[in-house]
Write an enzyme that holds these catalytic residues in place. Structure first.
Site, short mmCIF file in Angstrom:
data_model
loop_
_atom_site.label_atom_id
_atom_site.label_comp_id
_atom_site.label_asym_id
_atom_site.label_seq_id
_atom_site.Cartn_x
_atom_site.Cartn_y
_atom_site.Cartn_z
N TYR A 27 22.97 -16.02 41.41
CA TYR A 27 24.00 -15.29 42.16
C TYR A 27 24.16 -13.90 41.57
O TYR A 27 24.21 -13.74 40.35
CB TYR A 27 25.33 -16.05 42.09
CG TYR A 27 25.22 -17.43 42.71
CD1 TYR A 27 25.19 -17.58 44.09
CD2 TYR A 27 25.08 -18.55 41.92
CE1 TYR A 27 25.04 -18.83 44.66
CE2 TYR A 27 24.93 -19.81 42.48
CZ TYR A 27 24.91 -19.94 43.86
OH TYR A 27 24.74 -21.18 44.42
N CYS A 75 20.33 -4.98 50.31
CA CYS A 75 20.58 -6.32 49.75
C CYS A 75 21.16 -7.23 50.82
O CYS A 75 22.09 -6.86 51.54
CB CYS A 75 21.58 -6.19 48.59
SG CYS A 75 21.73 -7.71 47.62
N GLU A 92 16.57 -6.14 47.56
CA GLU A 92 16.71 -7.52 47.07
C GLU A 92 17.18 -8.36 48.26
O GLU A 92 18.34 -8.28 48.67
CB GLU A 92 17.71 -7.57 45.91
CG GLU A 92 17.44 -8.74 44.97
CD GLU A 92 18.09 -8.55 43.62
OE1 GLU A 92 17.53 -7.83 42.78
OE2 GLU A 92 19.19 -9.09 43.43
N TYR A 135 16.86 -12.28 50.45
CA TYR A 135 16.63 -13.71 50.18
C TYR A 135 16.68 -14.49 51.48
O TYR A 135 17.14 -13.98 52.50
CB TYR A 135 17.67 -14.25 49.21
CG TYR A 135 19.04 -13.63 49.39
CD1 TYR A 135 19.91 -14.08 50.36
CD2 TYR A 135 19.45 -12.54 48.58
CE1 TYR A 135 21.16 -13.49 50.54
CE2 TYR A 135 20.70 -11.95 48.75
CZ TYR A 135 21.55 -12.43 49.72
OH TYR A 135 22.78 -11.84 49.90
#
Ligand code: A2P
Length: 394
Positions: A193, A352, A392, A394
């Site tokens: 996290y 992000c 970044e 995910y």
């Protein structure tokens, strides 16, 4: 003498121990111990499946070796060894150089290139606390950030590091180890996290950090974290991440683009700049996408941050009666502002959040850059090499 070989390696300084590469590798050539995630040279067949899934580019390391580094050697590394001189004769090394160049071109195409930290960023501490020796932190608070009725449950979690040395910089992540075991009976791997508090703590001077975590259906880590209560003990690893960092240069200008919990590092960046005694000369611009205002983490507090410190552009995709908007749409709507930032060598770009937004944001940046005569791919690659372009997802 052995014929030189190319060997695939992982940079232990940049790797954030998310284990995505290990889970992706179709032939189990990637493994880990308490310290490092490593590639087994006897198994790796250079299929490249692990390259695009790595969020940091730490997976994209290659050396020409006469004898491959063993797993045990790689487990010990705190940094990658330099490329050693190869004595295999000109012909073989030249042929290998060519093969390496081809391999690297292919690898970089997939990963979008390697991350580099901003030149003025502070030196981060990495992997101080490993899976074998995690810190036992204590939960100081768990607050819901999104409206009760909203279909998105995002939490602000505050962890007290209980006096353990745990230096974190804005943009770094920590790992949380869910208790219990996975379907194969193995202990759960840590879930990563992003820290959403600045380096001097959620509360200045206190050794505490905050996280921004969204509950995912059936998510082992997110349900564990979102259900934590004040006083609970949590096993924490890290810190991780050596590139997605805030420039210490107060004149650096920041263009930040995020969806949902991808806002965590940007909260940390904003709070750091708010707390810097002399303030910062460089401005900050945020493009933030969420379904609705109710499900946008920190919507209330963010609106109170003055525009002189942080210019905010919100994109809502599911507001009844309104057109669906993504961050890339808002960027296009404010293309002059984005173009001016792109043209300035003091600007750092950070993206992000959802992996899905990467392509749309890249396309918007390309269109805007090219509208002012900047060839996007060259500009982006130069910015990345200078530590001014960070992704970044995910
Ligand atoms: P959507 O309504 O299409 O799901 P959350 O974490 O709350 O789900 O927020 C993520 C936000 O990112 C949502 O508004 C979501 O929109 C949006 N989103 C989804 N896919 C993309 C994409 N490809 N590019 C940009 N934003 C996206």
């Amino acid at each position: 003498m052995n014929k030189p070989l190319k060997q695939h390696l992982i940079d232990p300084e940049i790797c954030i121990r998310c284990y995505t590469c290990e889970m992706t590798c179709p032939i189990q050539a990637i493994t880990h111990d308490d310290m490092n995630v490593v590639v087994d040279a006897d198994k790796c067949n250079f299929c490249m499946d692990c390259i695009p899934v790595c969020p940091t580019g730490s997976i994209d390391e290659w050396r020409v070796v006469e004898t491959p580094y063993s797993l045990d050697e790689q487990f010990e590394w705190t940094e990658l060894p330099e490329q050693a001189e190869i004595s295999g004769g000109d012909d073989s090394t030249e042929a290998l150089d060519e093969a390496m160049a081809a391999l690297l071109a292919e690898a970089h195409a997939g990963a979008g290139g390697k991350s580099v930290a901003p030149a003025s960023a502070s030196k981060p501490s990495i992997n101080l606390h490993t899976i074998g020796k995690p810190v036992t932190a204590r939960v100081q608070g768990n607050y819901r950030l999104t409206a009760e009725g909203s279909d998105s449950d995002v939490r602000h979690i505050i962890l007290d590091m209980a006096g353990a040395p745990f230096p974190v910089l804005e943009g770094q992540s920590i790992g949380i180890i869910p208790p219990g075991t996975d379907a194969e009976g193995k202990p759960h791997l840590p879930r990563l996290y992003s820290v959403s508090s600045p380096r001097d703590g959620e509360r200045p001077g206190y050794a505490n950090v905050s996280l921004t975590v969204k509950r995912e259906p059936h998510g082992v880590g997110s349900n564990y974290v979102c259900d934590l209560s004040k006083g609970d003990e949590v096993q924490v690893t890290g810190p991780f991440g050596a590139t997605f960092l805030l420039p210490d240069d107060p004149a650096a200008r920041l263009l930040m683009i995020c969806t949902g919990t991808g806002s965590a590092p940007f909260r940390a960046f904003t709070m750091r700049r708010q707390r810097m005694s002399a303030g910062a000369a460089g401005d900050m611009v945020l493009f933030f996408g969420a379904r609705t205002p109710d499900s946008l983490p920190y919507f209330g507090p963010l609106k109170k941050v003055p525009d002189s410190l942080l210019k905010k552009h919100f994109a809502f995709s599911r507001v009844e009666g309104e057109e669906k908007q993504y961050v890339q749409d808002r960027m296009r709507a404010h293309e002059d502002e984005v173009a001016e930032l792109l043209a300035d060598p003091n600007t750092h770009i950070y993206v992000c959040g959802l992996r899905g937004m990467e392509a749309g944001v890249d396309e918007a940046l390309a269109n805007i850059a090219e509208s002012i005569g900047l060839p996007w791919v060259t500009t982006r690659d130069a910015m990345r090499a200078e530590g001014r372009y960070h992704v970044e997802t995910y």
